[in-house]
Design a protein around this motif. Structure first.
Motif, PDB file in Angstrom:
ATOM      1  N   ALA A   2     -36.890  15.633  11.333  1.00 48.60           N
ATOM      2  CA  ALA A   2     -35.615  15.774  10.630  1.00 48.60           C
ATOM      3  C   ALA A   2     -34.508  16.143  11.603  1.00 48.60           C
ATOM      4  O   ALA A   2     -34.738  16.785  12.616  1.00 48.60           O
ATOM      5  N   SER A  39     -35.155  10.093   9.570  1.00 45.99           N
ATOM      6  CA  SER A  39     -34.402  11.096   8.838  1.00 45.99           C
ATOM      7  C   SER A  39     -34.046  10.570   7.448  1.00 45.99           C
ATOM      8  O   SER A  39     -34.085  11.307   6.472  1.00 45.99           O
ATOM      9  N   GLU A  41     -35.868   8.484   5.814  1.00 38.86           N
ATOM     10  CA  GLU A  41     -37.144   8.509   5.117  1.00 38.86           C
ATOM     11  C   GLU A  41     -37.403   9.901   4.520  1.00 38.86           C
ATOM     12  O   GLU A  41     -37.800  10.032   3.364  1.00 38.86           O
ATOM     13  N   LYS A  42     -37.138  10.918   5.319  1.00 37.73           N
ATOM     14  CA  LYS A  42     -37.302  12.309   4.843  1.00 37.73           C
ATOM     15  C   LYS A  42     -36.396  12.572   3.655  1.00 37.73           C
ATOM     16  O   LYS A  42     -36.789  13.182   2.662  1.00 37.73           O
ATOM     17  N   GLN A  43     -35.164  12.128   3.803  1.00 39.75           N
ATOM     18  CA  GLN A  43     -34.207  12.346   2.732  1.00 39.75           C
ATOM     19  C   GLN A  43     -34.658  11.647   1.455  1.00 39.75           C
ATOM     20  O   GLN A  43     -34.538  12.179   0.361  1.00 39.75           O
ATOM     21  N   GLN A  45     -37.610  11.136   0.514  1.00 37.86           N
ATOM     22  CA  GLN A  45     -38.738  11.837  -0.091  1.00 37.86           C
ATOM     23  C   GLN A  45     -38.306  13.104  -0.808  1.00 37.86           C
ATOM     24  O   GLN A  45     -39.045  13.638  -1.612  1.00 37.86           O
ATOM     25  N   ARG A  46     -37.129  13.580  -0.489  1.00 37.77           N
ATOM     26  CA  ARG A  46     -36.664  14.803  -1.138  1.00 37.77           C
ATOM     27  C   ARG A  46     -36.057  14.549  -2.521  1.00 37.77           C
ATOM     28  O   ARG A  46     -35.777  15.483  -3.251  1.00 37.77           O
TER      29      ARG A  46
END
Length: 733
Positions: A2, A39, A41-43, A45-46
């Motif tokens: 991240a 990053s 991708e992380k977002q 998933q949130r």
DNA sequence: GAGCACTGC
């Protein structure tokens, strides 16, 4: 991997969308380094919807229709199409479609999804709106489009065969085209059991939507030959908005406008910083409220004891309305220290004035935006912490008996009230003050009885809980159905009266529409499209517009307040072919399909009226439009010329665009493009061929300019925006 | 003497 923001460096700009959708750093747009993608991708998933990824894919796999209820910020719009693609729904050349009611939403969502997928917009991810096809037929796998465009696509491909999944977003808004689309999709499903539908919305009554998609004859739960259940599935996804505390008035106040103003002042006085959004009904209300608030703010600036006295009195009054305030006491007025920035917001404002509301609020100040429903769905304001809700909005109602559409102030629904309140919780926990009112008696007289109920409603908690309707009346039950009927006829649906709608329009409105189409020669004795006229009319892409200047109809020289409906405009275009004035009529048709070509910069109505008179033609508004268009061309389409003449430059650019589109379609239909030069007689003939249903005559002994329609003796008047307003009509009327 | 909000090959 991240990405973190390091204090002392430039803070990354966080982008947010209407949906609350995806957060990502604009510092790394569609980065190919892999770092930016991780990053994103992380977002992804949130987002709340991520938890439901498997469930959604399972339901879509096993159910013909899936209804997804997701509050603002769940991320459903941007994520679900991607999940579907990842699961293989776009394999083998198939396409995933996602519809939106508004053009802007289509564009922003499409570009966001393209960015998240790290692809070029217009290739794997594309969008189509009117005048803009940003797709590639061999590459595009996820396609965003307005629901109107999808309806148009059905004319060429009635089964929408290239789509594997169609997601209809914002279905709770129940717009005209969404409802028509839902009805048609249900029909398509019977012919294409492999087609998957996703109905996504914020506050829909999921059960009623589910029962609409329930097959008439239940096949039971064992599923059909495609191994999927025909029973719709329902899934609910939580949103990402913050909690909004709701305050109701204890009892009614007589004037919602004043109540709204005093509430703003009391918030300003007592609550911590944060911008305020006030919902009122229209331009008049808003301008009045802006003036009241500005005066208050100025009074406090001067700090004269008189003014302070007044402010104190007003604020004290406001405090009495709200229970949470009663324990508090008015200690001091800080209006002078923290000044208010009061801004109006409605569609009639110029673009520059509208943009003011998006400017960040200067430190130590508080922004108050006073808005129509435009801020409820169409645009999102950042930084709003407080919402003041008058509980009213202007809504369109159609009376099929008189064939007249009216705009009336009416109470909003619970769904609307929730949506308005939600506007406060986007950046941090917010508050919503549900304002109060007594229905204005004049408004009441215009309101349908069903909306009033037994007694005057007040927007107390009791009113909200017990009396407010859960959802608004769908647009299809409040509209003229002429263009809707012709659209269905063009798609080969002959039994219009038996059509399965999510909400059935009234039989009276339906019959009136059929009657008008029959009289235009578009439908025959069996209510089938005539050939070629009927099919040609259906082919012409024209919109129905609200009446205001020039959207009114007239009997060549009498200009009364009525609405244009597209088949009438289309008929006018067809008639111009024989009359040899197609160039002129196409110009008129293009101007009739936009809101207004006039621009009252700085709000000087008088100057606008004077400017209008420079173009005014004795024949009426349509010929006046031709004069404006001619002037625009002679000026070389200059924005300066427009400004000087109070003509809206952007509107004229759009007219040129629509005109080009209409010319293309006309040529396809075999209409010869020809100008009649200065022979306005033929232009008037063409106009009346389309609009004869609105013909009216001046009452012989009328002293106030009253006309009566020939069809039903309905009283009508020339609209004040018409160049013929207050002109004395003689002879031919 | 007046215009809620949208939208289409």
């Amino acid at each position: 991997m991240a990405q973190f923001w390091k204090p002392g460096t430039e803070r990354p700009r966080i982008l947010d969308d209407e949906e609350g959708g995806v957060l990502f750093y604009s510092a790394s747009p569609s980065s190919s380094s892999g770092f930016g993608y991780a990053s994103i991708e992380k977002q992804r998933q949130r987002l709340p919807v991520y938890k439901y990824r498997t469930a959604i894919l399972y339901l879509v796999e096993t159910h013909a229709t899936t209804i997804i209820v997701g509050e603002t910020g769940s991320g459903k719009t941007t994520q679900i199409p991607q999940y579907l693609k990842e699961a293989g729904w776009a394999d083998g050349g198939r396409v995933i479609a996602c519809t939106q009611p508004r053009r802007l939403a289509v564009q922003t969502v499409a570009s966001r999804v393209a960015e998240e997928m790290d692809v070029k917009l217009g290739e794997e991810v594309g969008y189509t709106i009117r005048f803009e096809d940003n797709t590639n037929s061999s590459l595009t796998r996820i396609k965003f489009l307005t629901d109107g465009v999808l309806l148009r696509e059905m004319m060429n491909d009635p089964l929408l065969s290239k789509y594997s999944v169609i997601m209809v977003d914002e279905a709770h808004e129940r717009s005209l085209s969404t409802d028509i689309l839902l009805g048609l999709l249900k029909k398509i499903q019977r012919r294409r059991p492999e087609l998957r539908l996703i109905i996504a919305s914020a506050t829909i009554e999921a059960k009623s939507m589910a029962s609409f998609f329930q097959p008439r004859r239940r096949r039971g739960l064992e599923g059909d030959e495609h191994g999927s259940s025909t029973e719709p599935a329902i899934l609910s996804v939580e949103g990402r908005g913050y909690n909004v505390q709701i305050f109701y008035v204890e009892e009614a106040v007589p004037d919602y406008l004043r109540a709204a103003v005093t509430t703003v002042l009391s918030i300003h006085e007592q609550d911590s910083m944060g911008d305020i959004l006030v919902f009122l009904t229209g331009q008049d209300d808003i301008d009045a409220a802006v003036q009241l608030l500005t005066e208050e703010a100025q009074n406090s600036k001067k700090c004269s004891s008189d003014a302070l006295q007044t402010s104190k009195a007003t604020i004290k009054g406001a405090l009495d309305f709200y229970m949470p305030f009663q324990e508090k006491s008015v200690c001091s007025l800080r209006l002078a220290e923290h000044r208010l920035i009061v801004l109006p917001l409605y569609s009639g404002l110029s673009r520059a004035d509208q943009d003011l509301v998006f400017l960040p609020t200067p430190r130590g100040k508080r922004k108050v935006v006073i808005s129509t429903n435009i801020a409820e769905t169409s645009l999102t304001l950042e930084g709003i912490v407080y919402v003041v809700d008058s509980g009213f909005s202007k809504q369109r109602f159609y009376n099929p008996i008189t064939d007249i559409e009216n705009l009336v102030v009416a109470p909003i629904s619970k769904a609307s009230a929730r949506q308005r309140a939600g506007r406060a919780g986007r950046v941090r926990p917010g508050r919503c003050y549900s304002c109060t009112y007594i229905l204005n008696v004049l408004h009441m007289l215009q309101l349908p009885v069903s909306l009033i109920g037994g007694r005057n409603r007040l927007y107390t908690e009791e009113y909200y809980v017990n009396d407010m309707s859960a959802e608004g009346i769908p647009e299809i039950q409040r509209s003229n159905l002429v263009s809707c009927v012709i659209q269905l006829k063009a798609l080969g649906i002959d039994n219009i009266l038996g059509f399965d709608w999510p909400a059935s329009p009234s039989p009276e409105a339906m019959i009136r529409a059929l009657e008008i189409l029959y009289s235009l020669g578009v439908l025959d004795d069996d209510a089938k499209l005539t050939s070629p006229a009927g099919f040609q009319v259906a082919e012409i892409p024209l919109i129905t517009v609200d009446s205001s200047d020039g959207h009114s109809m007239y009997d060549v020289s009498c200009h009364a307040r009525c609405d244009n409906t597209d088949p009438m405009i289309s008929k006018m275009i067809l008639a111009s072919n024989q009359l040899g004035c197609s160039e002129e009529i196409i110009t008129i048709a293009a101007i009739l399909s936009i809101q207004s070509i006039w621009d009252s910069v700085g709000g000087s109505q008088k100057k606008l009226d004077e400017a209008k008179m420079r173009f005014a033609a004795a024949e009426g508004d349509h010929v006046t439009f031709l004069n404006v268009y001619k002037g625009f061309l002679q000026s070389n389409k200059s924005s300066k010329w427009c400004h000087k003449n109070f003509v809206n430059y952007h509107a004229m650019k759009k007219v040129v665009e629509i005109r080009e589109q209409l010319r293309r379609v006309a040529q396809q239909l075999g209409i010869v493009l020809k100008s009649c030069e200065s022979d306005m007689q033929v232009v008037r003939k063409a106009v009346t061929t389309g609009f004869f249903a609105y013909a009216c005559h001046l009452e012989a002994y009328s002293h106030n300019g009253m006309y009566k329609t020939l069809r039903s003796s309905q009283e009508v008047y020339i609209h004040p925006s018409s160049v013929l307003f207050r002109k004395i009509m003689k002879g031919e009327c």
